[in-house]
Design a protein around this motif. Structure first.
Motif: not given
Lengths: 358, 209
Positions: A68-74, A247-250, A252
């Motif tokens: 899930k983390f990898l697929l989300k938008e930065i 921070y979001s995605s990778t 984070y």
């Protein structure tokens, strides 16, 4: 493929890279399940079930989160300093794993057996603050900045007492080499440094000093890794999520993995410095006849078991201890731990000179 | 040799580039970050020379503590750095003079060491860099010299630091008499006897102090 190939610069580099990869893959896999264990223990204390949907007993939860983390938008905030913003989680991640280079996993199993291993560990863990302070500043936002300032003050404060506690062990061991520190604690749990290290029965008197030192080390370790009850840099009731708000995605994910790698590192350091590292808690003369690989694996099992035990304590602390207030945190660090460990260093040094007969 | 040479040139280039970036970066926080990079690569150079103890101390003290406080202060202060840059041309001659002097000194020292070897301050085998042969580690060699031959200098340095620390505390510590302060010992020493009072009330009656 013969021995001479590994001696050439190319072969040596390849061998080291393979060793680093082996250690990293082991840590990452362990982290996936330790993270789940953290959540499960927390849930258990609160009479919940915790993650239980992905895989049997929720065992694959961490892998699902990873995907899930990898697929989300930065998302990068408009006013952020882009370079520093993206560099910060990388630094946190790299430092979290860099320290493992000198950790002796088993007899003979260590990527780099350097003579100043303890100092190296201390140096790397003192750098850990940069990931957080850079991330908080580069976010260009109030709460992350407040979180990073808190974190910087907290980590600098607790590093001091961690340093003094490490010095007591170094004085007793007489070496800065981690593999030698562990090797000197063999022959049974009574030879661990938490009980005063190897020596005749009367040296066990040192338990009075070393047991509190182990406690101070562990608690300071919690403060150093921003774990509850010292998680003020990311106190969600005051600062939303502290330095990690933007921070979001990778990025984070990298912060999180770096943080957990540091927590496991503190568990590993506690077991190495005070609880014998890969030494079994009883005399093991029978391993002398084993092949070196089997003996190493036997030691590795003990080391891993100790790490898991201390991680359980960390998880329990998160579940049952309320968060400290900031002034209480500073008071504990500067007015309780620092004088205690300073006196302990003096006493242990005197013991070393007058008690042990050098 | 190959790996060592590559590592040396890499670290040296990074050190110099980062040092240059410290003075040329527009953002003061970036300057401090470049300074940290310079410290870190200098530590790497120490490791290449076999002085791993000094390298680790450099990282612990300068990168781990001093630079964190630098960063702390630079982030907190709202200094107008554009105004500070105004006098660049005016300070260039004297700055250049100092830089030139430092460079000259370093060249002289390197030249002397390269031609005649390092000066020997005493004849103990540990101080003259023979530790590689005797198997004494870096930390032990430094400790033996520091706590025997140079113990008075060591103590004097410690006293200077102590005085500086006390001075800093004296300058910043202020007690306003009007401010109520938390006394932890009183809070901890508080018991049920002193902290609460049981009052029996009749219905319809209030408490009046």
């Amino acid at each position: 493929m013969n021995a001479s190939f590994w001696g050439t610069p190319g072969g040596w580099t390849l061998l080291t890279v393979l060793q680093i990869l082996a250690v990293m893959v082991w840590i990452l896999l362990s982290l996936a399940f330790l993270l789940l264990a953290d959540r499960k223990i927390w849930a258990g204390v609160q009479m919940r079930k915790g993650p239980n949907v992905v895989g049997p007993f929720g065992l694959l939860q961490s892998f699902a989160d990873f995907g899930k983390f990898l697929l989300k938008e930065i998302v990068i905030p408009a006013g952020a300093d882009k370079t520093v913003f993206l560099l910060a989680p990388l630094i946190a991640f790299t430092l979290g794993f860099g320290a493992w280079a000198v950790i002796p996993l088993a007899p003979g199993w260590v990527v780099s057996n350097i003579n100043v291993g303890v100092l190296y560990l201390f140096a790397i863990s003192s750098l850990g603050v940069y990931g957080i302070i850079m991330g908080g500043w580069a976010s260009n936002s109030k709460y992350p900045f407040l979180g990073s300032l808190r974190s910087a003050a907290q980590m600098v404060s607790y590093e001091v007492s961690i340093g003094f506690v490490i010095v007591t062990v170094i004085i007793l061991a007489g070496t800065l080499n981690l593999q030698q520190i562990v090797a000197s604690q063999g022959g049974g749990f009574w030879n661990w440094y938490v009980f005063g290290g190897p020596g005749p029965l009367w040296t066990k008197l040192l338990t009075v000093i070393m047991l509190p030192m182990a406690g101070i080390f562990f608690i300071s370790g919690l403060a150093e890794t921003n774990r509850p009850p010292f998680d003020l840099p990311e106190a969600e009731s005051e600062l939303v999520a502290g330095y990690a708000v933007e921070y979001s995605s990778t990025p984070y994910l990298l912060f999180q993995i770096g943080e957990y790698a540091n927590i496991v590192l503190i568990c590993a350091m506690t077991s190495i410095l005070f609880f014998g590292g890969w030494q079994a808690p009883f005399p093991t003369p029978f391993t002398a006849h084993w092949s070196p690989t089997a003996a190493s694996f036997f030691g590795f099992m003990w080391f891993f078991a100790k790490i898991i035990f201390f991680f359980f304590l960390v998880a329990m602390a998160k579940a049952i201890v309320p968060r400290y207030r900031y002034d209480q945190l500073m008071r504990l660090g500067w007015k309780v731990f620092l004088p205690t460990s300073l006196v302990a260093v003096v006493v242990v040094a005197a013991w070393r000179v007058f008690g042990m007969g050098a | 040799m190959g790996l060592q040479a590559i590592a040396f040139y890499l670290l040296a280039i990074v050190t110099i580039a980062a040092g240059f970036a410290v003075v040329s970066a527009r953002n003061p926080v970036h300057s401090v970050l470049f300074l940290i990079a310079a410290f870190f690569s200098a530590a790497g150079l120490f490791v290449l020379m076999g002085a791993e103890f000094l390298a680790m101390l450099l990282v612990v003290v300068y990168v781990g503590a001093v630079a964190v406080l630098f960063l702390f202060v630079v982030m907190m202060l709202d200094v107008d750095f554009a105004a500070l840059r105004q006098g660049f041309a005016r300070y260039l001659p004297i700055g250049g003079l100092i830089a030139g002097g430092l460079a000259m000194e370093m060249v002289i020292v390197s030249y002397t060491v390269a031609t005649t070897g390092a000066a020997k301050l005493n004849d103990t085998p540990l101080a003259s860099g023979a530790h590689a042969a005797t198997g004494v580690t870096n930390a032990e060699a430094i400790g033996r010299v520091l706590y025997t031959n140079y113990v008075y200098f060591f103590q004097a340095a410690g006293m200077v630091l102590l005085v500086a620390m006390i001075g800093a505390i004296v300058l910043t510590l202020r007690h306003k008499p009007s401010v109520r302060r938390q006394v932890i010992a009183d809070q901890v020493a508080r018991t049920r006897r002193g902290g609460m009072r049981v009052v029996s009330l009749k219905p319809g009656e209030g408490v009046s102090e």
